[in-house]
Design a protein around this motif. Structure first.
Motif, PDB file in Angstrom:
ATOM      1  N   ARG A   5       0.799  -1.224   0.000  1.00  0.00           N
ATOM      2  CA  ARG A   5       0.000   0.000   0.000  1.00  0.00           C
ATOM      3  C   ARG A   5       0.828   1.269   0.000  1.00  0.00           C
ATOM      4  N   ALA A   6       1.940   1.261   0.714  1.00  0.00           N
ATOM      5  CA  ALA A   6       2.764   2.466   0.770  1.00  0.00           C
ATOM      6  C   ALA A   6       4.234   2.051   0.814  1.00  0.00           C
ATOM      7  N   PRO A   7       4.840   1.819  -0.351  1.00  0.00           N
ATOM      8  CA  PRO A   7       6.213   1.300  -0.386  1.00  0.00           C
ATOM      9  C   PRO A   7       7.197   2.181   0.369  1.00  0.00           C
ATOM     10  N   ALA A   8       7.028   3.497   0.286  1.00  0.00           N
ATOM     11  CA  ALA A   8       7.994   4.384   0.942  1.00  0.00           C
ATOM     12  C   ALA A   8       8.005   4.159   2.449  1.00  0.00           C
ATOM     13  N   LEU A   9       6.806   4.002   3.027  1.00  0.00           N
ATOM     14  CA  LEU A   9       6.719   3.769   4.474  1.00  0.00           C
ATOM     15  C   LEU A   9       7.354   2.440   4.834  1.00  0.00           C
ATOM     16  N   ALA A  10       7.134   1.435   3.959  1.00  0.00           N
ATOM     17  CA  ALA A  10       7.697   0.119   4.243  1.00  0.00           C
ATOM     18  C   ALA A  10       9.213   0.194   4.252  1.00  0.00           C
ATOM     19  N   VAL A  11       9.790   0.996   3.338  1.00  0.00           N
ATOM     20  CA  VAL A  11      11.249   1.122   3.301  1.00  0.00           C
ATOM     21  C   VAL A  11      11.746   1.746   4.599  1.00  0.00           C
ATOM     22  N   LEU A  12      11.060   2.820   5.052  1.00  0.00           N
ATOM     23  CA  LEU A  12      11.458   3.461   6.315  1.00  0.00           C
ATOM     24  C   LEU A  12      11.398   2.471   7.471  1.00  0.00           C
ATOM     25  N   ALA A  13      10.290   1.715   7.521  1.00  0.00           N
ATOM     26  CA  ALA A  13      10.143   0.749   8.610  1.00  0.00           C
ATOM     27  C   ALA A  13      11.244  -0.297   8.535  1.00  0.00           C
ATOM     28  N   ALA A  14      11.564  -0.730   7.314  1.00  0.00           N
ATOM     29  CA  ALA A  14      12.594  -1.754   7.164  1.00  0.00           C
ATOM     30  C   ALA A  14      13.943  -1.219   7.616  1.00  0.00           C
ATOM     31  N   ILE A  15      14.231   0.049   7.305  1.00  0.00           N
ATOM     32  CA  ILE A  15      15.499   0.637   7.752  1.00  0.00           C
ATOM     33  C   ILE A  15      15.557   0.615   9.286  1.00  0.00           C
ATOM     34  N   GLY A  16      14.443   1.022   9.933  1.00  0.00           N
ATOM     35  CA  GLY A  16      14.395   1.007  11.388  1.00  0.00           C
ATOM     36  C   GLY A  16      14.652  -0.386  11.944  1.00  0.00           C
ATOM     37  N   LEU A  17      14.010  -1.379  11.357  1.00  0.00           N
ATOM     38  CA  LEU A  17      14.162  -2.754  11.844  1.00  0.00           C
ATOM     39  C   LEU A  17      15.597  -3.235  11.677  1.00  0.00           C
ATOM     40  N   LEU A  18      16.219  -2.912  10.527  1.00  0.00           N
ATOM     41  CA  LEU A  18      17.587  -3.362  10.296  1.00  0.00           C
ATOM     42  C   LEU A  18      18.556  -2.683  11.260  1.00  0.00           C
ATOM     43  N   LEU A  19      18.311  -1.379  11.523  1.00  0.00           N
ATOM     44  CA  LEU A  19      19.153  -0.663  12.487  1.00  0.00           C
ATOM     45  C   LEU A  19      19.092  -1.346  13.850  1.00  0.00           C
ATOM     46  N   ALA A  20      17.882  -1.677  14.266  1.00  0.00           N
ATOM     47  CA  ALA A  20      17.722  -2.314  15.574  1.00  0.00           C
ATOM     48  C   ALA A  20      18.392  -3.677  15.591  1.00  0.00           C
ATOM     49  N   LEU A  21      18.229  -4.408  14.509  1.00  0.00           N
ATOM     50  CA  LEU A  21      18.834  -5.734  14.408  1.00  0.00           C
ATOM     51  C   LEU A  21      20.342  -5.629  14.581  1.00  0.00           C
ATOM     52  N   GLY A  22      20.949  -4.663  13.867  1.00  0.00           N
ATOM     53  CA  GLY A  22      22.397  -4.481  13.948  1.00  0.00           C
ATOM     54  C   GLY A  22      22.836  -4.194  15.368  1.00  0.00           C
ATOM     55  N   ALA A  23      22.131  -3.251  16.025  1.00  0.00           N
ATOM     56  CA  ALA A  23      22.529  -2.857  17.378  1.00  0.00           C
ATOM     57  C   ALA A  23      22.419  -4.026  18.338  1.00  0.00           C
ATOM     58  N   LEU A  24      21.327  -4.786  18.235  1.00  0.00           N
ATOM     59  CA  LEU A  24      21.108  -5.881  19.181  1.00  0.00           C
ATOM     60  C   LEU A  24      22.155  -6.970  18.993  1.00  0.00           C
ATOM     61  N   LEU A  25      22.468  -7.294  17.723  1.00  0.00           N
ATOM     62  CA  LEU A  25      23.447  -8.355  17.501  1.00  0.00           C
ATOM     63  C   LEU A  25      24.835  -7.912  17.949  1.00  0.00           C
ATOM     64  N   LEU A  26      25.139  -6.636  17.730  1.00  0.00           N
ATOM     65  CA  LEU A  26      26.424  -6.088  18.173  1.00  0.00           C
ATOM     66  C   LEU A  26      26.597  -6.274  19.674  1.00  0.00           C
TER      67      LEU A  26
END
Lengths: 220, 482
Positions: free
Chosen positions: B407-428
């Motif tokens: 429905r809103a690809p741009a929002l999905a990209v933003l959300a995905a960036i947020g999720l990946l950032l969190a993933l990186g921090a947690l694994l670190l």
């Protein structure tokens, strides 16, 4: 509804806003506590008047609670606390009085404009009441953010609660559950705060919350 | 007709209330820990009874498809937390951080908090709901400050001040909703009854509702921990006892979100009112990205997971903001999975902090070597919370992203960036916490693994196979939410 009953209700609610402004510029604790007493007394009168014109006798309970608890008992306790802690000195204000007052005026204008616009369908009494009570709530908030002293933050919180009760009683026939609960919550809140204040006193010999700000989140 | 002799809602609330009263009178902490577990377990059974027989909605109480899930989750996590708490406080007594007198207070408050949350979830009256959320907040404020250390007092004070501001704004919003209703429904209780409000939602004054919802969103949003009203959350999580952190993250945030969802349903049933979806999307995305960035600079292990809670509440608010059957489904699932996983992580972190005697990440290393079982449990928990397969959060985050992408690809990209950032921090952080040369105390820890394993097992099952009945239930609720 007769115009006189509207005028009297308006006068009390406007008086509350006025006293809220008085609280904004009190920079010592004892007069601030007096202003809180006056604020609560006006609230009590306003609620009693609402009880009279709405034919809602149960609101008298709220009025009595406001006067008995918040006009007499709590200010008495606060005064005793202030004396015992030797806090009659000046209290610190984060931003200057002039700017605070200007922000306050802006907030009142904002709440008037907003509430009078959206409550177009309600009666004049309700509209004035809700608009003025939002002003009181916002002024209470402003006081909480501009003060650093724990006691004055508590007083700001109580004036905010007074605004909420004003709104609750202005809304015709709002079930008593809410009024009682608000009054009750103030009591609980006071107990909570009292405990906290004493604990803070016990540990640090100060109620200036800046003393608590050392941690500021954390240093990594 | 209910085949049960007792109304499950009444029984549920009475159990916690009586539990609180009994615990307040009990001097022996060993017994009070047991009574606490028993009362929480009993409440959990009553909640399960709601699936079996649901009493009809009254002026004050309601049980429907939406809140039954919340109540079940609430009482289940409350039950497992009480088990964890029993072993946690034993250690706190030995180290002298808490005294038996404080424990008596702590146990009574725990039940009172459960009562407040269950009351908020079962309330059919917006005034009663407000009172209940306030009760739950005040009890948690008391519990956060229980260690009475410098930091704990600051955390409790900050929580109290921000919480009261939130409470005040939410009450103002509630009064405005009543004002909107009173012209249509008449004076009195009828105009505060949620089912009535929803039924007549289309007749209410839309502009008044709009303003009311802004106040409710700011007020209850403070409790949900959405940025920028989140400032109380990390401190309260880090400085209170760990069982309290677990219930704060796992339950109290959900309760506030539930209140928002109830009002959102009224808003979306009114054609003239603003659409609340975009507001929740903005707050949700903001919280997600902000918290993900903040994860990188955390030095305290409980603060780290507190920020992760803000991140997850952001995702959940975002999913409900997107709405639609799929978005709501994803939001519900994310909420359930997050509650289970995050409380399991806090259970593990509580034992870790006790074993190592510190909460600083830099002083905890090589857990899988020094405490293998605890270390690997933490690894599993963090893998789950970071949204990696095969756990349930992966499924729900995947659903959030795919339903948004359509429905809103741009929002999905933003959300995905947020999720990946969190993933990186947690694994670190996980890398340094769990692996490498161990530091600190190697002494074995007396830990209760049962609640942690139970939660992680449920999350694992959620990631592999969800029973069809549950899918149908969630879908039903997702449609209800619009």
């Amino acid at each position: 509804m007769s115009p006189i009953s509207l005028d009297v209700a308006h006068m009390f609610a406007g008086g509350l806003v006025l006293v809220s402004f008085m609280m904004l510029y009190q920079d010592r604790l004892p007069p601030l506590i007096n202003a809180l007493s006056l604020h609560s007394l006006l609230l009590g009168l306003s609620v009693a008047w609402q009880a009279h014109i709405q034919n809602a006798p149960e609101l008298y309970v709220t009025a009595v609670l406001a006067v008995g608890l918040k006009c007499i008992l709590i200010p008495m306790a606060l005064r005793r606390m202030v004396v015992r802690m030797g806090l009659q000195r000046e209290i610190e204000v984060v931003i200057g009085t002039g700017i605070t007052m200007l922000i306050g005026i802006g907030l009142v204008a904002l709440s008037m404009d907003l509430m009078l616009r959206v409550t177009a369908g309600s009666s004049a009494l309700v509209r004035e009441d809700v608009a003025l009570s939002l002003s009181v709530v916002l002024l209470g908030l402003l006081m909480m953010v501009t003060r650093r002293n724990a006691v004055s933050q508590v007083i700001g919180f109580m004036s905010l609660e007074n605004g909420l009760i004003l709104a609750g009683t202005g809304a015709r026939g709002m079930p008593l559950v809410v009024e009682i609960s608000v009054a009750f919550s103030v009591l609980i809140a006071f107990i909570v705060i009292g405990i906290f204040l004493f604990r803070i006193r016990e540990r640090f010999d100060t109620v200036d919350v800046r003393a608590l700000d050392v941690m500021r989140g954390e240093q990594s | 007709m209910s085949p049960l002799p007792l109304n499950p809602i009444g029984a549920l609330l009475l159990t916690s209330l009586l539990g609180a009263a009994v615990l307040a009178l009990m001097p022996n902490y060993r017994w009070s820990a047991r009574v606490n577990v028993a009362a929480s377990g009993l409440a959990c059974l009553w909640a399960l009874a709601l699936f079996h027989a649901r009493p009809p909605a009254t002026t004050l109480f309601i049980a429907d498809d939406l809140n039954t899930i919340f109540i079940a989750l609430n009482t289940l996590v409350g039950f497992t937390t009480s088990i964890f708490s029993a072993s946690y406080i034993e250690h706190e007594l030995e180290t002298g951080r808490l005294t038996p007198g404080y424990l008596r207070f702590y146990h009574a408050m725990f039940q009172l908090m459960m009562f407040g949350m269950n009351l908020a979830l079962t309330a059919n009256n917006i005034g009663l709901m407000w009172v209940a959320v306030e009760l739950a907040t005040l009890t948690t404020v008391m519990m956060v400050g229980i260690y009475r250390s410098h930091a704990a007092l600051e955390a409790a004070w900050k929580y109290f001040i921000l919480g009261s501001v939130g409470i005040g704004l939410a009450l103002f919003g509630t009064i405005l909703v009543y004002l909107a209703a009173v012209t249509v429904l008449g004076e009195g209780m009828r105009s505060m009854e949620w089912t009535n409000l929803l039924h007549h939602a289309s007749e209410l004054d839309p502009s008044l509702l709009d303003v009311a919802f802004i106040f409710l969103l700011l007020g209850y949003g403070t409790k949900v921990g959405l940025a920028p009203m989140h400032a109380w959350l990390p401190d309260a999580h880090a400085e209170g006892p760990t069982p309290v952190s677990a219930v704060l993250s796992g339950l109290l945030l959900n309760v506030a979100l539930y209140a928002l969802l109830r009002f959102k349903m009224i808003m979306s049933a009114n054609p003239g009112a603003i659409s609340v979806g975009p507001l929740m999307i903005v707050l949700g995305l903001g919280s997600l990205i902000f918290a993900s960035l903040m994860l990188y600079r955390r030095g305290d292990i409980k603060r780290l997971f507190a920020y992760s809670s803000i991140e997850h509440m952001g995702i959940i608010a975002f999913a409900f903001g997107m709405g639609g059957p799929l978005g709501n489904f994803a939001g519900l699932m994310q909420m359930v999975m997050h509650s289970l996983t995050k409380s399991a992580i806090f259970f593990a972190v509580g034992h870790i902090a006790q074993a190592k005697g510190t909460q600083r990440i830099s002083e905890i290393r090589g857990l899988t070597t020094s405490h293998p079982l605890l270390g690997w449990t933490l690894v599993a928990g963090v893998v789950a919370i970071a949204g990696l397969p095969p756990f349930g959060i992966f499924m729900s985050e995947f659903l959030v992203l795919t339903s948004t992408f359509a429905r809103a690809p741009a929002l999905a990209v933003l959300a995905a960036i947020g999720l990946l950032l969190a993933l990186g921090a947690l694994l670190l952080r996980l890398g340094s916490l769990a692996f490498g040369a161990p530091t600190g105390s190697m002494a074995p820890v007396r830990a209760t693994y049962l609640p942690i394993f139970a939660h992680l097992a449920l999350v694992l099952i959620g990631g592999i196979y969800i029973p069809a009945a549950m899918v149908a239930w969630f879908q039903n609720v997702a449609v209800l939410l619009k």
